[in-house]
Design an enzyme around this catalytic site. Structure first.
Site: not given
Length: 1017
Positions: A777, A811
């Protein structure tokens, strides 16, 4: 002074015990209950006889050649057009809604956002009107045929007229002068409320203060000195007078909000008016009472003024205690208060907020009967507190009205009733006749149609649901004895417990516990957390490098030693041996360890939050979320382990054989986690690998090894064999590289930067031997698209949170905000003002919104980007940052397009791009061309706009009309595509798939003598 904070001890008290106490209070005797029921039924019959259709609605229907039912359909559409500036978007919204099957979901369902059509009929015509049978079976077709008959331009004009009708019905006037004139003509005494949502900026607060000040002065000038009881008054929403009306911002409440309220109170006292502080969310109750106490004791406010008051909410469990303390305050200060008792208008949001935040219970009652019972108990307490408190009862319920009137008459106490303007006229006209005169005040909104929506929806939801008395009052099909409900009898019949369909916040998921949160609006909770941070000792993760507090470079949080090559080899060897037994015990036993870890995280919550604050610069709210997410990961993956790793799955096939599929662990996983979620992602990766039957070698980010050390200690204490989880702190280029290249590595889970992911991928590809999975990720160039239908306040709230929450170090954070040219300037003005209200500072301080960025390198990168923005773009706003740490003030800048950014800028910098709606495909394509695909936001009330953006921009997580951060495990599985990751999504049903291997087993049972199932048919 009164200890208002101690009220919070009862904020989430057990509902069963609380309702039992209400029953024990016996607000009415058996004789009174029978008399009240008879009077209430008489009120219902009388209201039905006096109800009449409003002529303005008849004129509307005649003007546009609409039947009543067609008019009702357009009323439902009307509210959606309140804030849309351009005709093209209005037409598009009308066209979509006309052809949308969504209409069917909004009609006849009490829980829908816009209530149901029959309720609109009740509110607007005074009569119950049912939906047309044809519309009931095919509503989209019904409205399409209507459009075909009269045309879309006519529909748009009719809808515009409908909104004006609602304005006349529910708003007394656009200006205070007009409202006073209309009230005089209608013979009403009023409490005027200036329409508008809470302030988002200091400019909003100043504008609302002026509106209130002008209104109070005008009411005073025109009231003729009638006094607080006989004359008009004004109600004030405190959230409109400050963008930071919050318990955690108490110092700003005193320095910014209190002076505004005091100035208004002085004007009201000068004119001897009723000045009421409106009730808002439960988290603001205590701070509002503190503010009232300060006003009451302020020497500048006339001591003989009896108009100061506030509203209290009967649906809050603390309400009886609030009334008792208000009476005590009145006695000690010698100032009489006017107290408006309401049932409450934020019930659904209070329920949701408690669930989302993991509260121990609800601050409100979960059943209507308990709220109605509480209203009676609180009414008696208010009446008993006379003359120190002057009781005002806001209700549209005939039983409540009759009960309160009987209590007051028995006690010989003068009271007043209140109703909402536009509602309740028939009921109160009959009551006035039946009781030979009562005092009624109308709560009357004043303002423009553009501010009507939030007020209107709250009022309709509060008063228009099927369970509401208002809904059934004028429905001739419902017998009066059914309409009138004695809440004492109802509670006694069903029992004092909570609503059977509303579980406690901890139980909302059913098959796993919801993680527990901390309520920072409670002073004791804040004090406990700040004490834990202050008392945190130095932490050792080995004798070596010092770990420095990013908010205070003079503070050493602990020490850490980098893992050596020998330690890494030993960890892999031990993990390999222990993994076999761990895999063999199956998912059921592994789940027990993971649940024990979740419990351990919550038991050590304060210490973990303290470490997150000191080591990672996490604010208190971020630290709470960090622990909650870690616990959620453990419990969610424990459940997946039980479901997918307990028994083999039987597959269908021909007779004479059995076919099964089983999942097993891969071996030893390397888990590499980031500094921005040093506990949640660190724990989540480990929990996933362990749940699937693997052992783990974990490398935390080099900036945050101490919280990882604490998490590993808790895993081991929760019953995990220490050989199954080894901590190997160190730098990525040394320890990280050694782990991913190690021959004993059977898979890698990584969260971090895209460039680091590329290097890991290349390392794994270059290895000889089995091809191992790489679960990644990575970052995102995340965009949010706003159109002209979006609500300004909601956009501002969600953009500020998405872009600047956690100092932009998520993020998922918002990086690019796409605004339509027509409304861009207005939204930018709101955003810059909202930024000014943010607090950048010490993350250990409960008042802080934004802490430091993680280290000097991150700060340097952001500073370089800001310098580029200054040269090549347009910097709109930069907040100051404190000295002494790596603080970086949030930045708002305007850039020409998405191609201005090549990669993610990881911090509190938001880039705005203006766009022309007709060029949306090209603008969105520019963002998609960047290659990322993590999060995407949309703010619009047009579903097709959201669908169009979603189709144009790839993203793993799409958020419509909400913030883009804070994905919840099992609710919003998180992960991206393209440059943003490989999947599977963390916290989703498929999360364990790449941590495991599959084995299919086929057995020919005919070789053992045949298939018993077939032979026994």
């Amino acid at each position: 002074m009164i200890d208002w904070d101690s009220l919070d001890a009862f904020k989430f008290q057990d509902e069963t015990e609380t309702v039992r106490a209400l029953l024990a209070a016996e607000p009415l005797s058996l004789e009174d209950r029978a008399a009240v029921r008879a009077e209430a039924e008489a009120l219902v019959r009388g209201a039905r006889r006096s109800a009449r259709r409003q002529g303005v609605v008849e004129n509307f229907l005649q003007e546009f050649s609409l039947s009543t039912r067609e008019g009702l359909a357009l009323m439902c559409l009307a509210e959606a057009l309140l804030r849309i500036p351009d005709e093209e978007t209005k037409d598009r919204l009308i066209a979509e809604k006309i052809g949308s099957a969504d209409w069917a979901s909004h009609m006849g369902k009490s829980g829908s956002l816009f209530v149901n059509a029959s309720t609109w009929g009740l509110m607007l015509t005074g009569k119950l009107v049912e939906v047309d049978d044809e519309a009931r079976s095919d509503l989209p077709g019904f409205i399409k045929r209507l459009a075909g008959r009269v045309g879309e331009p006519v529909i748009r004009a009719a809808v515009g007229q409908a909104i004006r009708i609602m304005g006349e019905q529910f708003v007394l006037g656009r200006t205070i002068e007009a409202a006073i004139a209309r009230a005089k003509g209608e013979g009403d005494i009023c409490s005027f409320d200036m329409l508008g949502e809470g302030a988002r900026t200091a400019a909003d607060a100043a504008r609302y203060e002026k509106a209130y000040a002008d209104a109070i002065a005008t009411v005073g000038r025109l009231s003729g000195g009638q006094g607080p009881e006989a004359g008009h008054g004004v109600s004030v929403k405190l959230s409109a007078l400050s963008p930071r009306y919050e318990a955690t911002q108490e110092d700003r409440v005193w320095s910014e909000l209190y002076p505004r309220v005091k100035r208004l109170a002085l004007i009201a006292a000068e004119h001897d008016l009723n000045f009421t502080l409106d009730a808002e969310e439960a988290d603001r109750l205590v701070i509002s009472l503190k503010l009232l106490e300060r006003l009451a004791a302020d020497p500048d406010i006339k001591a003989d003024w009896t108009g100061l008051g506030l509203a209290v909410q009967a649906y809050q469990k603390r309400c009886p205690r609030v009334i008792a303390r208000l009476a005590e305050l009145a006695r000690t200060t010698g100032r009489r208060f006017m107290v408006r008792l309401v049932k409450g208008a934020y019930w659904d949001s209070e329920i949701k907020r408690a669930q989302v935040n993991g509260r121990p219970g609800y601050p409100v009652y979960t059943t209507k009967s308990a709220t109605d019972l509480s209203y009676l108990v609180c009414a008696r307490a208010l009446i008993d507190a006379a003359p120190h408190l002057y009781a005002q009862f806001a209700t549209h319920n005939a039983h409540s009205l009759a009960a309160v009137r009987r209590m007051a008459r028995t006690a010989g106490v003068k009271i007043e009733f209140q109703r909402l303007h536009g509602m309740g006229e028939a009921l109160y006209k009959v009551a006035d006749d039946l009781y030979d005169g009562i005092v009624v005040r109308a709560y009357a909104p004043v303002g423009g149609h553009e501010d009507l929506l939030p007020y209107l929806v709250r009022r309709l939801l509060e008063n228009g649901a099927n369970t509401s008395f208002v809904h059934a009052l004028l429905d001739e099909r419902v017998p009066p004895e059914t309409v009138v409900v004695d809440p004492v009898a109802e509670v006694e019949a069903v029992g004092p417990g909570p609503h059977r369909k509303i579980p406690l916040p901890a139980q909302i998921y059913g098959d796993r516990l919801n993680s527990a949160g901390i309520d920072l609006s409670v002073t004791a909770e804040r004090d406990r957390l700040t004490s834990a941070i202050s008392a945190l000792p130095t932490i050792s993760a080995g004798q070596g490098e010092a770990v420095i507090n990013p908010a205070d470079h003079g503070m050493t949080v602990g020490t850490v030693a980098e893992a050596s090559a020998d330690q890494i080899d030993a960890a892999f060897a031990a993990a390999r041996i222990a993994q076999r037994d761990w895999d063999a015990i199956g998912g059921l036993e592994r789940a027990q360890v993971l649940r024990a870890m979740a419990d351990a995280l919550e038991q050590n919550r304060d210490r973990l939050i303290a470490i997150c604050t000191r080591e990672a610069g996490k604010t208190l709210n971020d630290g709470i979320a960090e622990v909650r997410e870690a616990a959620d990961f453990c419990r969610y993956y424990a459940r997946l382990a039980e479901m997918k790793f307990a028994l083999p799955e039987t597959l269908k096939g021909p007779v004479g054989e059995t076919n099964t599929l089983e999942l097993r662990g891969r071996g030893v996983f390397v888990c590499i986690s980031p500094w921005n979620f040093p506990l949640a992602i660190f724990t989540g990766q480990i929990a996933a690998a362990l749940a699937a039957g693997n052992a783990v070698i974990a490398k935390p980010a080099e900036q945050t090894p101490l919280i990882a050390t604490e998490a590993v200690r808790l895993f081991h204490a929760a019953g995990l064999d220490p050989r199954l989880l080894a901590l190997t702190p160190g730098r990525g280029e040394t320890v990280g590289a050694a782990l991913t290249a190690h021959a004993g590595c059977d898979g890698v889970a990584f969260t971090g930067g895209t460039e680091t992911a590329w290097r890991i991928n290349q390392t794994l590809a270059a290895r000889r031997g089995p091809i191992v999975p790489f679960i990644a990720e990575t970052g995102g160039l995340n965009g949010m698209f706003v159109d002209t239908t979006a609500q300004r306040e909601q956009v501002i709230d969600d953009v500020i949170q998405s872009a600047f929450g956690s100092a932009g170090q998520r993020c998922s954070a918002l990086r690019l905000l796409f605004l339509p040219r027509d409304t861009a300037d207005h939204l930018i003005e709101g955003l810059t003002g909202a930024m000014d209200a943010l607090v950048v500072g010490d993350p250990a301080d409960p008042r802080t919104d934004i802490g430091p960025v993680i280290d000097a390198e991150a700060h340097r990168t952001l500073s370089d980007h800001l310098a580029r923005l200054t040269r090549e773009a347009r910097v709109l706003k930069v907040l100051d940052a404190p000295a002494g740490g790596t603080f970086f003030g949030p930045v708002l800048a305007e850039i020409p397009g998405a191609d201005f950014l090549e990669r993610e800028v990881f911090g509190p910098i938001l880039h705005i791009v203006r766009y022309d709606p007709e060029k949306l495909p090209q603008v969105a394509a520019g963002l998609a061309a960047r290659g990322y695909g993590l999060t995407l936001g949309v703010h619009s009330r047009i579903e097709s706009f959201a669908e169009q953006v979603k189709a144009l921009v790839p993203a793993g997580n799409v958020y419509v009309n909400r913030s883009m951060i804070g994905a919840v495990v099992g609710v919003q599985p998180f992960g991206g595509q393209g440059l943003s990751g490989t999947g599977p999504k963390a916290g989703g049903p498929d999360a364990l798939s790449r941590y495991s291997v599959e084995r299919a087993v086929s057995v020919n049972i005919t070789a053992q003598g045949g298939d018993p199932a077939l032979l026994n048919l």
